[in-house]
Each structure stands twice: as C-alpha cells, then as structure tokens.
Scaffold this motif. Structure first.
Motif, PDB file in Angstrom:
ATOM      1  N   GLN A   1       0.764  -1.390   0.034  1.00  0.00           N
ATOM      2  CA  GLN A   1      -0.008  -0.164   0.136  1.00  0.00           C
ATOM      3  C   GLN A   1       0.913   1.126  -0.027  1.00  0.00           C
ATOM      4  OE1 GLN A   1      -3.079   0.010   2.762  1.00  0.00           O
ATOM      5  NE2 GLN A   1      -4.235  -1.281   1.919  1.00  0.00           N
ATOM      6  N   ASN A   2       2.040   1.027  -0.572  1.00  0.00           N
ATOM      7  CA  ASN A   2       3.050   2.278  -0.426  1.00  0.00           C
ATOM      8  C   ASN A   2       2.976   3.189  -1.725  1.00  0.00           C
ATOM      9  OD1 ASN A   2       4.501   1.890   1.849  1.00  0.00           O
ATOM     10  ND2 ASN A   2       6.217   0.870   0.959  1.00  0.00           N
ATOM     11  N   GLY A   3       1.749   3.058  -2.531  1.00  0.00           N
ATOM     12  CA  GLY A   3       1.178   3.703  -3.770  1.00  0.00           C
ATOM     13  C   GLY A   3       0.829   5.280  -3.087  1.00  0.00           C
TER      14      GLY A   3
ATOM     15  N   HIS B   1      -0.733  15.315  -2.052  1.00  0.00           N
ATOM     16  CA  HIS B   1      -0.996  14.067  -2.298  1.00  0.00           C
ATOM     17  C   HIS B   1      -1.202  13.257  -0.730  1.00  0.00           C
ATOM     18  CE1 HIS B   1       3.121  13.626  -1.280  1.00  0.00           C
ATOM     19  NE2 HIS B   1       2.838  12.587  -0.671  1.00  0.00           N
ATOM     20  N   VAL B   2      -2.256  12.126  -0.911  1.00  0.00           N
ATOM     21  CA  VAL B   2      -2.404  11.053   0.301  1.00  0.00           C
ATOM     22  C   VAL B   2      -1.528   9.813  -0.145  1.00  0.00           C
ATOM     23  CG1 VAL B   2      -4.296  12.550   0.818  1.00  0.00           C
ATOM     24  CG2 VAL B   2      -4.579  10.495  -0.643  1.00  0.00           C
TER      25      VAL B   2
ATOM     26  N   GLN C   1     -11.562   9.135   2.934  1.00  0.00           N
ATOM     27  CA  GLN C   1     -11.413   9.330   4.087  1.00  0.00           C
ATOM     28  C   GLN C   1     -10.291   8.846   4.823  1.00  0.00           C
ATOM     29  OE1 GLN C   1     -13.527  10.869   6.866  1.00  0.00           O
ATOM     30  NE2 GLN C   1     -11.556  10.529   7.787  1.00  0.00           N
ATOM     31  N   THR C   2      -9.256   9.635   5.072  1.00  0.00           N
ATOM     32  CA  THR C   2      -8.006   9.014   5.561  1.00  0.00           C
ATOM     33  C   THR C   2      -8.137   9.119   6.917  1.00  0.00           C
ATOM     34  OG1 THR C   2      -6.777  11.043   5.690  1.00  0.00           O
ATOM     35  CG2 THR C   2      -6.847  10.265   3.540  1.00  0.00           C
TER      36      THR C   2
ATOM     37  N   TYR D   1      -7.686  13.273   7.593  1.00  0.00           N
ATOM     38  CA  TYR D   1      -8.536  13.856   7.015  1.00  0.00           C
ATOM     39  C   TYR D   1      -9.525  13.569   5.831  1.00  0.00           C
ATOM     40  CZ  TYR D   1      -4.377  17.023   8.840  1.00  0.00           C
ATOM     41  OH  TYR D   1      -3.385  17.337   9.484  1.00  0.00           O
ATOM     42  N   CYS D   2     -10.435  14.434   5.355  1.00  0.00           N
ATOM     43  CA  CYS D   2     -11.225  13.840   4.435  1.00  0.00           C
ATOM     44  C   CYS D   2     -10.728  14.938   3.091  1.00  0.00           C
ATOM     45  CB  CYS D   2     -12.622  14.359   4.495  1.00  0.00           C
ATOM     46  SG  CYS D   2     -13.449  13.302   5.812  1.00  0.00           S
ATOM     47  N   TYR D   3     -10.882  14.421   1.551  1.00  0.00           N
ATOM     48  CA  TYR D   3     -10.699  14.670   0.484  1.00  0.00           C
ATOM     49  C   TYR D   3     -11.818  14.681  -0.398  1.00  0.00           C
ATOM     50  CZ  TYR D   3      -5.856  15.148   2.254  1.00  0.00           C
ATOM     51  OH  TYR D   3      -4.778  15.326   3.253  1.00  0.00           O
ATOM     52  N   ASP D   4     -12.112  15.515  -1.261  1.00  0.00           N
ATOM     53  CA  ASP D   4     -13.329  15.664  -2.154  1.00  0.00           C
ATOM     54  C   ASP D   4     -12.588  15.684  -3.539  1.00  0.00           C
ATOM     55  OD1 ASP D   4     -15.266  15.255   0.096  1.00  0.00           O
ATOM     56  OD2 ASP D   4     -15.469  17.672   0.063  1.00  0.00           O
TER      57      ASP D   4
END
Length: 251
Positions: free
Chosen positions: A138-140, A152-153, A171-172, A175-178
C-alpha cells in the motif's frame, strides 16, 4: 473546491530494511536468514546499525519499509529509538527483537507490526516477511491536483471512500478529500492495494476493517464508523476479509 486525482503507483524498486542491534554476531546471522527469504522473489536493500542513535541518523538518507529493532542496546533502548522514529513521521514498520517476552505488552504503544523472540525468530520470519510485503503493497500514492501538484495522500492512509454520483470523498486516517470521479474508476485503481467494494456507495481498505457483520449487513471500521454492506457484495466482502485476516494472522 473540486479535486482531480491522478494515481501514481510508486512501487519501490527495492524493499529497504534496517537491522538495528548492538550484537554484531546476531545481526550477521539475522541478515543471512533474511536474505535467504528475500533473494528469490524480492529486490531488497539491507542496512545494519549497531545503535539506535546510528539508525535514527541513517533514516534521514533512506526511507526504510521496516526496521528489526533490538530492545536492549547500549545508549538508546529500542523503545527510545522507536519514539525518535515516530517524531520523524517516518512510515517505517517496526519489528521488535528481544529475549524478554514479558516486554511484548510494553511494546504496544509503539505500534509494532511484529514482536520476534530471538530464540525462535527463524520459525516465524517467513510469516513476518509475508505480512511485511502485504503492508508495503500500500505504498502507492494519490497526487491531488488543483492548487498544487505536490499535494497527495498515501494509499495506506485511506480508510474508506464514499460516493454520491460523481462526488467522491476520500476518508484518510486524518483528513477528508473531495473530488470528481466515478466510484468505478476509483475501485479499479485501488482494488490491487487491498480495497474492496462493500456497497455501490462505499469502498473500504481492508487494513482498517474491524468487523464484518452478516447479521445486519454492515462493515465496522477501526474508528467504529459503521458502513452499510449490500447483499450483492456480501459474499465477496466476507471472502476478501477472511483472506486478509488469514494473511495477517500471527503465528
């Protein structure tokens, strides 16, 4: 603000591993056993450190995927070294090495992904490497366009994704990103990283799933968020969740 997300699958050319132990004989033997497991299937780099201080300094020049860290060392202890590593915000998995199994409970606050006893590590090392490969898969990263191409996330930080038509919310852990994208497009990109579609509106990272309930058709995430699971997806979700649990189960 709508975000366009471009996926960048940063596959590490090598698995970077550190061994931190003040016993040079043990380090050498441990390295030999590691290399036996890695050389046939994995490109790797292994660095050895004789102290916690030396390892912390070495972290600045290499982003290690994992450190096998001795708890008892002259100077900084393994726990103190782990604390310093956390302050650097390094995404390095920790596998503690010790002859004192009583310390396993004290190690939990440092969130190690494994705890190896020095007297039997050879028996469990194949399983440890298997788990490490799964975690590092999951290192992408997702590069978030819009205001800055540098935003980036990491894929590993994404807990779950929700959709409302073409409106996607990521949802990380923090934080949340739209963004504007279809769930089908996002699913195609993330399934290789251990994500599973539980509902037409939800895509979850199996890494953060606490429980799958077939009785009330829900998926409970690590932070106790409860997401609906569709009947259509139930069998696939259960199969994938069980596979993940088996792959991550400690021996």
């Amino acid at each position: 603000l709508a975000w366009e997300v471009v996926q960048s699958r940063k596959k590490c050319e090598k698995m970077n591993i550190a061994i931190c132990d003040d016993d040079s004989t043990f380090r050498s033997t441990f390295r030999e056993n590691l290399e036996k497991l890695l050389r046939q299937t994995t490109e790797y780099n292994i660095d050895e450190y004789s102290s916690g201080e030396e390892f912390i300094e070495g972290c600045d020049s290499c982003n290690y995927g994992c450190v096998f860290l001795d708890l008892y060392m002259g100077g900084m202890t393994g726990f103190e070294t782990a604390s310093q590593l956390a302050r650097k915000n390094k995404d390095t998995r920790i596998a503690f090495l010790t002859s004192n199994v009583a310390l396993v409970y004290d190690s939990f606050e440092y969130q190690p992904f494994y705890f190896l006893r020095k007297d039997n590590y050879v028996d469990v090392l194949p399983k440890v490497i298997q788990q490490l490969k799964i975690l590092l898969a999951q290192n992408g990263i997702f590069i978030l366009g819009g205001r800055s191409d540098n935003e980036h996330v990491s894929v590993g930080s994404i807990c779950y994704i929700t959709s409302d038509k073409h409106n996607i919310t990521i949802q990380t852990t923090k934080y949340c990103y739209d963004m504007r994208k279809t769930m089908a497009e996002v699913e195609k990109e993330l399934v290789p990283y251990g994500f599973v579609r539980i509902h037409k509106q939800y895509l979850v990272n199996l890494r953060y799933v606490k429980k799958v309930s077939t009785r009330d058709d829900t998926v409970v995430m690590y932070d106790d968020v409860v997401l609906e699971m569709s009947r259509r997806n139930k069998s696939t979700v259960m199969e994938k969740f069980r596979e993940y649990q088996r792959s991550m189960k400690n021996i």
